[in-house]
Scaffold this motif. Structure first.
Motif, PDB file in Angstrom:
ATOM      1  N   GLN A   1       1.002  -1.095  -0.009  1.00 35.63           N
ATOM      2  CA  GLN A   1      -0.076  -0.031  -0.027  1.00 35.63           C
ATOM      3  C   GLN A   1       0.881   1.272   0.014  1.00 35.63           C
ATOM      4  O   GLN A   1       0.488   2.155  -0.810  1.00 35.63           O
ATOM      5  CB  GLN A   1      -1.077   0.058   1.267  1.00 35.63           C
ATOM      6  CG  GLN A   1      -1.791   1.225   1.216  1.00 35.63           C
ATOM      7  CD  GLN A   1      -2.733   1.306   0.011  1.00 35.63           C
ATOM      8  OE1 GLN A   1      -3.300   0.328  -0.266  1.00 35.63           O
ATOM      9  NE2 GLN A   1      -2.825   2.606  -0.423  1.00 35.63           N
ATOM     10  N   GLN A   2       1.948   1.271   0.737  1.00 32.43           N
ATOM     11  CA  GLN A   2       2.868   2.303   0.875  1.00 32.43           C
ATOM     12  C   GLN A   2       3.488   2.655  -0.668  1.00 32.43           C
ATOM     13  O   GLN A   2       3.321   4.033  -1.087  1.00 32.43           O
ATOM     14  CB  GLN A   2       4.294   2.091   1.601  1.00 32.43           C
ATOM     15  CG  GLN A   2       5.127   3.251   1.745  1.00 32.43           C
ATOM     16  CD  GLN A   2       6.387   3.102   2.207  1.00 32.43           C
ATOM     17  OE1 GLN A   2       6.432   2.387   3.425  1.00 32.43           O
ATOM     18  NE2 GLN A   2       7.296   3.469   1.939  1.00 32.43           N
TER      19      GLN A   2
ATOM     20  N   HIS B   1      -2.757   1.418  -8.230  1.00 28.10           N
ATOM     21  CA  HIS B   1      -3.639   0.530  -7.314  1.00 28.10           C
ATOM     22  C   HIS B   1      -2.726  -0.455  -6.808  1.00 28.10           C
ATOM     23  O   HIS B   1      -1.794  -1.021  -7.431  1.00 28.10           O
ATOM     24  CB  HIS B   1      -4.657  -0.192  -8.151  1.00 28.10           C
ATOM     25  CG  HIS B   1      -5.398   0.882  -8.774  1.00 28.10           C
ATOM     26  ND1 HIS B   1      -6.554   1.666  -8.363  1.00 28.10           N
ATOM     27  CD2 HIS B   1      -5.796   1.007 -10.333  1.00 28.10           C
ATOM     28  CE1 HIS B   1      -7.120   2.520  -9.240  1.00 28.10           C
ATOM     29  NE2 HIS B   1      -6.649   2.031 -10.220  1.00 28.10           N
ATOM     30  N   VAL B   2      -3.109  -1.053  -5.584  1.00 32.51           N
ATOM     31  CA  VAL B   2      -2.444  -2.009  -4.746  1.00 32.51           C
ATOM     32  C   VAL B   2      -2.301  -3.265  -5.490  1.00 32.51           C
ATOM     33  O   VAL B   2      -1.123  -4.156  -5.540  1.00 32.51           O
ATOM     34  CB  VAL B   2      -2.943  -2.266  -3.418  1.00 32.51           C
ATOM     35  CG1 VAL B   2      -4.259  -2.959  -3.524  1.00 32.51           C
ATOM     36  CG2 VAL B   2      -2.050  -2.983  -2.445  1.00 32.51           C
TER      37      VAL B   2
END
Length: 258
Positions: free
Chosen positions: A176-177, A186-187
């Motif tokens: 996510q970072q 997007h992740v």
């Protein structure tokens, strides 16, 4: 004129320098690394360095690239992690970042890049052998939102790792970072695995300079400095290094700590 830190603190063996702004922090860290590089090149004729590749390093790397009086032909340069499976021309590759931001501008004498496209185990052995040819002089690193160093996320970090480079699965906070940093939209676009230098490889450096800006890093910085020394926050191990300086801005450190 060099910018003085707002505050200098000591936690265990770790020195912390707090700066008002991210720009002051990055440029001040670079000035200290530049001074160390010149000293080591003068003393031993070369310097071996490891670099982080992340937006948190932008101001630091840009100032380093503008430095006068460094004989970059005497520098052997490494970076500390790479995604597995991205196309060779992917903009998100860490080797792309560090080459565009630094290596292509200063032309180190030797550049060793991690190849994330081939056999992971074979590449780990190859890169570890290059790292271990001679001692590492300087490591320029950051801290992740989950407290990681390189891609040593809490689930895979090992303070006594028997290897210097290994394949790892990235945890959810780490992936996510990469979205938070603007590296991926997007992740689900973030690779799930990477090759990383291990904690012992990073800690082997004679001089460590850790550059950590931004409010998103505040919790990790707080745990690293004031929590237990544990792989739950891998960056806490920096408190045991005999020559490590942590550079933070007030956003990362927290004004209430000053």
């Amino acid at each position: 004129m060099k910018t003085k830190p707002l505050e200098i603190k000591q936690v265990d063996l770790l020195e912390i320098q707090v700066y008002h702004t991210r720009k002051e922090m990055g440029e001040s860290a670079a000035e200290q690394v530049i001074e160390r590089m010149k000293q080591l090149i003068s003393q031993q004729g070369q310097v071996r360095m490891i670099f982080a590749s992340a937006p948190s390093q932008n101001e630091f790397v840009d100032r380093l690239a503008q430095a006068d009086g460094i004989d970059w032909s005497k520098v052997t340069a490494f970076h500390m992690d790479e995604y597995i499976g991205l196309p060779a021309d992917a903009a998100q590759k860490f080797s792309t970042y560090i080459c565009e931001r630094l290596f292509n501008r200063v032309r180190p004498g030797r550049i060793h890049l991690i190849d994330g496209t081939g056999s992971g185990e074979e590449e780990c052995r190859r890169y570890a052998q290059l790292l271990q040819e001679q001692p590492i002089d300087i490591v320029c690193l950051g801290i992740g939102e989950n407290g990681h160093l390189a891609f040593n996320d809490p689930p895979v970090a090992d303070f006594h790792d028997p290897v210097w480079v290994k394949p790892v699965e990235l945890d959810a906070v780490c992936r996510q970072q990469q979205v938070n940093d603007g590296c991926f939209p997007h992740v689900n676009d973030v690779p799930t695995h990477a090759l990383t230098l291990t904690i012992p490889a990073l800690m082997s450096g004679k001089h460590l300079y850790c550059i950590v800006p931004g409010a998103t890093k505040r919790e990790a910085v707080n745990k690293a400095l004031f929590g237990s020394i544990t792989t739950d926050c891998p960056a806490s191990i920096l408190r045991t290094h005999t020559n490590c300086t942590l550079f933070v801005d007030t956003d990362a450190y927290g004004v209430d700590q000053i």
